[in-house]
Design an enzyme around this catalytic site. Structure first.
Site, mmCIF file in Angstrom:
data_model
loop_
_atom_site.group_PDB
_atom_site.id
_atom_site.type_symbol
_atom_site.label_atom_id
_atom_site.label_comp_id
_atom_site.label_asym_id
_atom_site.label_seq_id
_atom_site.Cartn_x
_atom_site.Cartn_y
_atom_site.Cartn_z
ATOM 1 N N ASN A 14 -38.752 26.308 -69.931
ATOM 2 C CA ASN A 14 -39.395 27.450 -69.229
ATOM 3 C C ASN A 14 -38.835 27.638 -67.833
ATOM 4 O OD1 ASN A 14 -41.578 29.362 -68.228
ATOM 5 N ND2 ASN A 14 -43.048 27.144 -67.675
ATOM 6 N N GLY A 15 -38.371 28.837 -68.003
ATOM 7 C CA GLY A 15 -38.146 29.198 -66.257
ATOM 8 C C GLY A 15 -36.725 30.319 -66.873
ATOM 9 N N ARG A 50 -49.728 30.714 -72.441
ATOM 10 C CA ARG A 50 -48.338 30.535 -71.631
ATOM 11 C C ARG A 50 -47.534 31.898 -72.452
ATOM 12 N NH1 ARG A 50 -48.740 26.964 -67.910
ATOM 13 N NH2 ARG A 50 -46.570 27.084 -67.642
ATOM 14 N N GLU A 64 -57.183 44.951 -69.546
ATOM 15 C CA GLU A 64 -56.585 43.691 -69.632
ATOM 16 C C GLU A 64 -56.542 43.106 -71.167
ATOM 17 O OE1 GLU A 64 -57.599 40.235 -67.184
ATOM 18 O OE2 GLU A 64 -55.773 39.948 -67.747
ATOM 19 N N LYS A 67 -60.664 43.205 -65.735
ATOM 20 C CA LYS A 67 -60.900 42.580 -67.253
ATOM 21 C C LYS A 67 -60.722 43.517 -68.682
ATOM 22 C CE LYS A 67 -60.414 39.289 -65.535
ATOM 23 N NZ LYS A 67 -60.156 38.613 -65.035
ATOM 24 N N LYS A 127 -50.714 33.277 -69.471
ATOM 25 C CA LYS A 127 -51.479 33.154 -68.647
ATOM 26 C C LYS A 127 -50.789 32.678 -67.236
ATOM 27 C CE LYS A 127 -55.856 30.929 -67.778
ATOM 28 N NZ LYS A 127 -56.401 31.886 -67.000
ATOM 29 N N CYS A 160 -44.167 30.459 -70.823
ATOM 30 C CA CYS A 160 -43.455 29.110 -72.006
ATOM 31 C C CYS A 160 -44.284 28.263 -71.919
ATOM 32 C CB CYS A 160 -41.933 30.261 -71.741
ATOM 33 S SG CYS A 160 -41.149 31.156 -71.908
ATOM 34 N N TRP A 186 -43.217 33.562 -73.799
ATOM 35 C CA TRP A 186 -43.449 34.669 -73.280
ATOM 36 C C TRP A 186 -41.821 34.955 -73.067
ATOM 37 C CZ3 TRP A 186 -42.734 37.469 -68.142
ATOM 38 C CH2 TRP A 186 -43.450 38.181 -68.609
ATOM 39 N N GLU A 214 -61.656 44.496 -60.175
ATOM 40 C CA GLU A 214 -61.694 42.858 -61.422
ATOM 41 C C GLU A 214 -62.414 43.691 -62.251
ATOM 42 O OE1 GLU A 214 -60.391 40.360 -61.725
ATOM 43 O OE2 GLU A 214 -61.301 39.258 -62.560
ATOM 44 N N HIS A 219 -61.102 62.110 -52.835
ATOM 45 C CA HIS A 219 -60.020 62.287 -52.013
ATOM 46 C C HIS A 219 -58.989 62.028 -52.961
ATOM 47 C CE1 HIS A 219 -61.597 61.820 -47.615
ATOM 48 N NE2 HIS A 219 -62.398 61.421 -48.684
#
Ligand code: F6R
Length: 606
Positions: free
Chosen positions: A99-100, A27, A486, A483, A601, A2, A75, A479, A502
């Protein structure tokens, strides 16, 4: 998670808020909204969906001019993305953006309902605005103090009261919030990029702070309601840094900014050819006394930590543990006073990472933070800071921040190794010089990306793929795989190459893509064997290796060659084609590269 903004001054508040929200959309982008103080009351316009939907809604409303307002990009946490769950939330007298998370909102809601309040949304924020309203008797500061005293949870809030149309009240607890200083105008924002078009001067609110923001000035009060001063900082990021600058996406721009970010981060920390952390307390003597290094972070930053662990153990022979912050904070980790905890974070606001830092400090263990955002919560809470100089990272998928996090970890590992006598001065200087030229080394990977584009076109319809590698290449597999999944939504898994047989090899059938990373000479042949094992079971193998490596027949369908470079530093070069592969896959699949679904983000909630 947010983004919130606030503006009071002489301009059109609506325009400034929309500008700011555009910069904060990374955000969260489930919905957006603004509340504008106008004659006769507060006018709220909000809408599910991206900021453009709000823009269109505002365009047909012909609102009266307003020079004071607040805005939000969401968000979703409580309640699905919908018009009614969007912020701002309001009563006829008060409007807020948040935001929270308000943890005890259920109990508060019951109490307010008993007093006659009704609720239309599923959000915790609607409960909060009604709680503030219930405490309001003409005194905003008193109402906020009383209401927030009943709340459990985290919040960055911007609040408008109908009776005070020229004032924004901003409050912070555990979620980031800054105020920006202008000339005859002032600002509130979750993050610096929202301010850069108007001012680079800002102050960071501390825990429990309340700021009263008017066009004439900003007053601060601490958690006890006492007037306090807060330091004025100047951002060294410029406005262009937060614009796309001709690139189709922020992600591509940020991938291309990596050479400059590496140089900006490494060169100020080299003195006479030797790595110099420039932290007076971290003397060589102090470095010699470290027993174990704990690297703690989330997501991509944690993957940088894995490269850091390998570098620290290889060079300095000091045990290093890597932890996911959300696990570390709840698993009662074994920490000793002569350990060092390294916290890694681009935003400096990730809630789990911050909690891990606090845990380490509460155990009396010194904390070194590697952070990109100056003055962020993690930077302020750490004992020592090594800033990365990547500039603002806007794309949700982290690229340039990751690369400079690795650079700082290499510098740390080199100094640690030298201080402990594990590396001779000449060898330390040689490796430091190699690190210094990393920006140059990766440039050709950016310039000749045609092969990567071609590979993306060959694999664009892939449903699922595997990344394999050993040592540093395993860390890069993780990584590269993150990438890809996502931003392109292709399912992907990363495995230590030797681990495949395995269990996972049962998933390798005809045509399954395997991306094999083999840049490390020590284990080159082993990885090649593993790639071959997948090839003989029908996999389509893309092999990433170095120019001079001899690749036996029948191991790979495609080979991507990197320039020869120090094995230890190879991750800095290898990551570039992996980022570009994910990028072009996402573009070709029509994905929203900079704003992948469900993500935000800066993850400021658990
Ligand atoms: C992935 C990504 C995330 C972040 C993670 C930590 O591309 O960006 O995995 O790395 O959320 O964020 P920071 O570094 O801000 O603590």
């Amino acid at each position: 998670m947010c983004g919130i903004v606030g503006y009071v001054g002489k301009r059109s508040a609506q325009d400034v808020l929309l500008d700011g929200l555009e910069k904060l959309e990374y955000r969260g982008y489930d919905s957006a909204g603004v509340a504008l103080a106008q004659e006769g009351g507060i006018r709220v316009v909000k809408s599910k969906g991206r900021l453009d939907v709000l823009r269109q809604k505002l365009a047909v409303q012909a609102l009266a001019e307003s020079s004071c307002g607040i805005g939000h990009t969401r968000w979703a946490t409580h309640g699905e993305p919908s018009d009614v769950n969007s912020h701002p939330h309001s009563t006829p007298r008060v409007s807020i953006v948040h935001n929270g998370i308000i943890e005890n909102y259920g109990a508060l809601k019951e109490r307010l309902a008993a007093r006659g309040y009704t609720f239309e949304s599923e959000t915790d924020t609607e409960v909060l605005v009604k709680l503030i309203d219930s405490c309001y008797h003409g005194e905003p500061l008193q109402a906020l103090h009383e209401a927030l005293g009943m709340v459990r949870g985290s919040y960055a809030l911007a609040v408008l009261f109908k009776d005070f149309p020229d004032t924004i009240f901003a409050v912070k607890k555990e979620s980031p919030l800054i105020v920006g200083w202008g000339e005859g105008e002032n600002f509130v924002a979750s993050d610096i990029p929202a301010l850069l078009k108007y001012t680079r001067d800002y102050s960071v609110l501390e825990e429990g702070d309340l700021a009263v923001v008017t066009a004439q000035g900003i007053r601060f009060y601490n958690a006890f309601g006492e007037p306090v001063e807060r330091q004025r900082l100047t951002a060294d990021w410029d406005q262009e840094a937060a614009e796309k600058g001709g690139y189709p996406h922020f992600m591509l721009k940020e991938i291309n900014e990596q050479p400059a970010a590496i140089t900006a981060t490494v060169s100020p920390r080299v003195e006479d050819g030797m790595p110099d952390l420039r932290i007076p307390e971290l003397t060589d003597e102090r470095l010699r006394s470290i027993r174990t290094v704990h690297l703690v972070a989330c997501g991509t930053a944690m993957h940088a930590g894995m490269v850091g662990k390998a570098a620290i153990e290889t060079l300095a022979r000091v045990p290093a543990e890597v932890d996911i912050a959300s696990e570390f904070r709840y698993r009662d980790p074994i920490l000793n006073k002569d350990d060092l905890v390294i916290i890694i974070s681009q935003s400096g606001e990730t809630s789990d990472t911050l909690a891990a830092l606090k845990l380490a400090k509460s155990r009396g263990v010194p904390v070194l933070a590697i952070v990109n955002v100056v003055g962020s919560s993690i930077a302020r809470a750490a004992d020592y800071i090594l800033y990365t100089y990547a500039g603002p990272e806007i794309a949700v998928a982290s690229t340039k921040a990751y690369v400079v996090q690795m650079c700082v970890l290499y510098l740390f590992a080199l100094r640690l190794a030298y201080a402990r006598g594990e590396l001779e001065k000449a060898e330390t200087k040689r490796l430091t010089a190699e690190l210094l030229r990393a920006g140059e080394v990766i440039k050709p990977r950016l310039d000749d990306c045609e092969q990567i584009k071609y590979l993306a076109s060959r694999f664009v319809n892939t449903q699922s793929c595997f990344f394999i590698g050993r040592g540093f290449d395993y860390a890069l597999s993780l990584e590269g795989s993150l990438k890809l999944k996502e931003i392109s939504y292709v399912h992907s898994d990363a495995y230590a190459a030797g681990e495949l047989k395995h269990g996972t090899i049962s998933l390798i059938t005809d045509g399954v893509p395997v991306i094999a990373l083999a840049t490390q000479k020590k284990v080159y042949e082993k990885t090649i064997s593993n790639a071959k094992e997948t090839k003989s079971r029908g996999a389509r193998v893309i092999l990433f290796t170095t120019k001079d490596a001899v690749v036996p027949e029948g191991v790979a369908d495609y080979i991507v060659r990197l320039d020869e470079y120090e094995d230890l530093l190879m991750p800095l070069q290898l990551i570039v084609p992996l980022q570009l592969f994910a990028y072009y896959m996402a573009v070709l699949r029509g994905c929203d590269v900079d704003k992948p679904r469900n993500l935000a983000k800066s993850v400021t909630v658990e």
